[in-house]
Design a protein around this motif. Structure first.
Motif, mmCIF file in Angstrom:
data_model
loop_
_atom_site.group_PDB
_atom_site.id
_atom_site.type_symbol
_atom_site.label_atom_id
_atom_site.label_comp_id
_atom_site.label_asym_id
_atom_site.label_seq_id
_atom_site.Cartn_x
_atom_site.Cartn_y
_atom_site.Cartn_z
ATOM 1 N N SER A 263 0.841 -1.193 0.000
ATOM 2 C CA SER A 263 0.000 0.000 0.000
ATOM 3 C C SER A 263 0.881 1.249 0.000
ATOM 4 C CB SER A 263 -0.895 0.020 1.235
ATOM 5 O OG SER A 263 -0.120 0.189 2.404
ATOM 6 N N LYS A 264 0.283 2.357 -0.357
ATOM 7 C CA LYS A 264 0.990 3.635 -0.202
ATOM 8 C C LYS A 264 1.215 3.902 1.282
ATOM 9 C CE LYS A 264 0.697 8.559 -1.238
ATOM 10 N NZ LYS A 264 -0.095 9.643 -1.895
ATOM 11 N N ILE A 265 0.188 3.671 2.080
ATOM 12 C CA ILE A 265 0.273 3.738 3.531
ATOM 13 C C ILE A 265 -0.895 2.948 4.111
ATOM 14 C CG2 ILE A 265 -1.055 5.892 3.722
ATOM 15 C CD1 ILE A 265 0.833 6.676 6.057
ATOM 16 N N SER A 266 -0.645 2.257 5.220
ATOM 17 C CA SER A 266 -1.686 1.471 5.885
ATOM 18 C C SER A 266 -2.004 2.124 7.226
ATOM 19 C CB SER A 266 -1.224 0.031 6.111
ATOM 20 O OG SER A 266 -0.994 -0.623 4.883
ATOM 21 N N LEU A 267 -3.245 2.565 7.374
ATOM 22 C CA LEU A 267 -3.703 3.249 8.577
ATOM 23 C C LEU A 267 -4.636 2.337 9.370
ATOM 24 C CD1 LEU A 267 -4.764 6.643 6.929
ATOM 25 C CD2 LEU A 267 -2.479 5.981 7.721
ATOM 26 N N ILE A 268 -4.728 2.589 10.665
ATOM 27 C CA ILE A 268 -5.648 1.846 11.520
ATOM 28 C C ILE A 268 -6.833 2.744 11.846
ATOM 29 C CG2 ILE A 268 -5.941 0.602 13.689
ATOM 30 C CD1 ILE A 268 -3.946 -0.678 11.716
ATOM 31 N N GLY A 269 -8.045 2.270 11.501
ATOM 32 C CA GLY A 269 -9.240 3.071 11.697
ATOM 33 C C GLY A 269 -10.209 2.447 12.681
ATOM 34 N N PRO B 140 -7.895 11.201 19.130
ATOM 35 C CA PRO B 140 -7.612 11.764 17.805
ATOM 36 C C PRO B 140 -6.165 11.577 17.346
ATOM 37 C CG PRO B 140 -7.670 13.509 19.435
ATOM 38 C CD PRO B 140 -8.054 12.241 20.164
ATOM 39 N N ILE B 141 -5.816 10.341 17.056
ATOM 40 C CA ILE B 141 -4.491 9.991 16.560
ATOM 41 C C ILE B 141 -4.646 9.096 15.334
ATOM 42 C CG2 ILE B 141 -3.394 10.157 18.837
ATOM 43 C CD1 ILE B 141 -3.522 7.063 18.954
ATOM 44 N N ILE B 142 -3.533 8.873 14.614
ATOM 45 C CA ILE B 142 -3.564 7.979 13.454
ATOM 46 C C ILE B 142 -2.405 6.985 13.543
ATOM 47 C CG2 ILE B 142 -3.528 7.767 10.947
ATOM 48 C CD1 ILE B 142 -4.559 10.605 10.744
ATOM 49 N N PRO B 143 -2.676 5.743 13.890
ATOM 50 C CA PRO B 143 -1.644 4.707 13.810
ATOM 51 C C PRO B 143 -1.418 4.293 12.349
ATOM 52 C CG PRO B 143 -3.381 4.116 15.382
ATOM 53 C CD PRO B 143 -3.898 5.235 14.538
ATOM 54 N N TYR B 144 -0.153 4.045 12.014
ATOM 55 C CA TYR B 144 0.129 3.528 10.672
ATOM 56 C C TYR B 144 1.249 2.510 10.737
ATOM 57 C CZ TYR B 144 4.509 6.112 9.751
ATOM 58 O OH TYR B 144 5.806 6.562 9.764
ATOM 59 N N LEU B 145 1.317 1.703 9.692
ATOM 60 C CA LEU B 145 2.273 0.593 9.646
ATOM 61 C C LEU B 145 3.558 1.038 8.962
ATOM 62 C CD1 LEU B 145 2.544 -2.476 10.270
ATOM 63 C CD2 LEU B 145 1.788 -2.899 7.918
ATOM 64 N N LYS B 146 4.668 0.887 9.681
ATOM 65 C CA LYS B 146 5.978 1.200 9.117
ATOM 66 C C LYS B 146 6.935 0.085 9.495
ATOM 67 C CE LYS B 146 9.652 4.671 8.947
ATOM 68 N NZ LYS B 146 10.134 5.988 9.447
ATOM 69 N N GLU B 147 7.455 -0.597 8.489
ATOM 70 C CA GLU B 147 8.417 -1.689 8.714
ATOM 71 C C GLU B 147 7.867 -2.711 9.707
ATOM 72 O OE1 GLU B 147 11.967 0.342 9.821
ATOM 73 O OE2 GLU B 147 12.304 1.152 7.811
ATOM 74 N N GLU B 148 6.594 -3.095 9.500
ATOM 75 C CA GLU B 148 5.914 -4.125 10.280
ATOM 76 C C GLU B 148 5.680 -3.732 11.737
ATOM 77 O OE1 GLU B 148 7.790 -7.897 9.653
ATOM 78 O OE2 GLU B 148 7.266 -7.928 7.529
ATOM 79 N N LYS B 149 5.734 -2.441 11.996
ATOM 80 C CA LYS B 149 5.413 -1.922 13.327
ATOM 81 C C LYS B 149 4.400 -0.793 13.184
ATOM 82 C CE LYS B 149 10.072 -2.965 14.982
ATOM 83 N NZ LYS B 149 11.373 -2.384 15.362
ATOM 84 N N LEU B 150 3.475 -0.721 14.139
ATOM 85 C CA LEU B 150 2.479 0.343 14.139
ATOM 86 C C LEU B 150 2.940 1.459 15.065
ATOM 87 C CD1 LEU B 150 -0.503 -2.098 14.364
ATOM 88 C CD2 LEU B 150 -0.152 -0.498 12.464
ATOM 89 N N ILE B 151 3.055 2.649 14.478
ATOM 90 C CA ILE B 151 3.467 3.832 15.212
ATOM 91 C C ILE B 151 2.526 4.974 14.874
ATOM 92 C CG2 ILE B 151 5.893 3.122 15.319
ATOM 93 C CD1 ILE B 151 6.457 5.007 12.990
ATOM 94 N N LEU B 152 2.727 6.127 15.495
ATOM 95 C CA LEU B 152 1.867 7.265 15.235
ATOM 96 C C LEU B 152 2.338 8.056 14.021
ATOM 97 C CD1 LEU B 152 1.101 8.756 18.765
ATOM 98 C CD2 LEU B 152 -0.371 7.373 17.306
ATOM 99 N N LEU B 153 1.375 8.485 13.224
ATOM 100 C CA LEU B 153 1.684 9.317 12.065
ATOM 101 C C LEU B 153 2.097 10.692 12.532
ATOM 102 C CD1 LEU B 153 1.477 9.011 8.946
ATOM 103 C CD2 LEU B 153 -0.738 10.121 9.126
#
Length: 233
Positions: free
Chosen positions: A113-119, A220-233
């Motif tokens: 994906s371009k970016i994977s977010l957690i909703g 009101p935060i956005i977690p996203y996947l980076k290098e198989e880890k979920l961190i804050l955008l």
């Protein structure tokens, strides 16, 4: 032209669906709500894991390990998949490994994906605002339950769809999710309580989690996947 599409279960997903798109993974009850809550409570990161054995091994590498199967905490793990059992004092600055029945499996399928977010409902407006500012097509990926569509993920996806602007929609499923949300937006909890998974969780005394996960825009935060880890955008 930006396109908007939806998968109602992660089993529907093909790798090509994610390519160059913003993907939003939704597992309201409860993986995406738990992940959002962990990062809101300042964990270092969350590592989504598919297999229980892999997750359990990370205990020896300084991780808090969390696992759920069929709605229940797995024996031998520190926590299950309950967002209401998370507090900042215990989790602040820690690494967390999480394995769930559907949500973490869905997350791991979105490579490319371009970016994977957690909703979730907890960060609904944050996800909507981010998407509306980007010039990218979007795929909403509902986790579902063991290959079946579930009400709460589709409802949350509809909440995102209802506020998106300037998207081309070629899917009746997108329109159905939007209609579901628009007919239920004033009674989210009542609607969620009718779902099969809410009833399943209720039998495990998890009603407090269902109420928690139905609340909109409390984190009101956005977690996203980076290098198989979920961190804050």
């Amino acid at each position: 032209m930006k396109f908007l599409d939806i998968c109602l279960t992660h089993q529907e997903l093909e790798n090509s669906y994610c390519k160059n798109k913003i993907v939003v993974i939704i597992d309201v009850l409860r993986a995406s709500s738990t992940i959002n809550t962990l990062l809101y409570n300042k964990v270092k990161y969350v590592k989504p894991i598919e297999k229980l054995e892999e997750c359990k091994k990370l205990k020896n590498h300084g991780y808090i390990i969390m696992a759920e199967r069929l709605g229940k905490k797995v024996d031998g793990f520190d926590f299950g998949n309950s967002p209401t059992k998370i507090n900042s004092k215990e989790f602040n600055g820690k690494k967390v490994a999480l394995a769930t029945s559907n949500g973490t499996k869905a997350i791991l399928k979105t490579k490319g994906s371009k970016i994977s977010l957690i909703g979730s409902f907890l960060n609904l407006s944050s996800i909507i605002d981010y998407i509306n500012k980007e010039n990218s097509s979007v795929l909403l990926l509902c986790s579902g339950w063991k290959g079946s569509v579930n009400l709460e993920d589709t409802l949350c996806a509809g909440g995102i769809i209802s506020e998106l602007k300037n998207f081309q929609i070629n899917s009746d499923t997108v329109l159905m999710a939007k209609k579901l949300y628009e007919s239920s937006k004033d009674n989210i909890l009542e609607t969620m309580m009718k779902s099969s998974h809410a009833k399943r969780l209720s039998s495990y005394n998890n009603i407090i989690d269902i109420k928690f996960c139905s609340e909109k825009n409390t984190q009101p935060i956005i977690p996203y996947l980076k290098e198989e880890k979920l961190i804050l955008l």
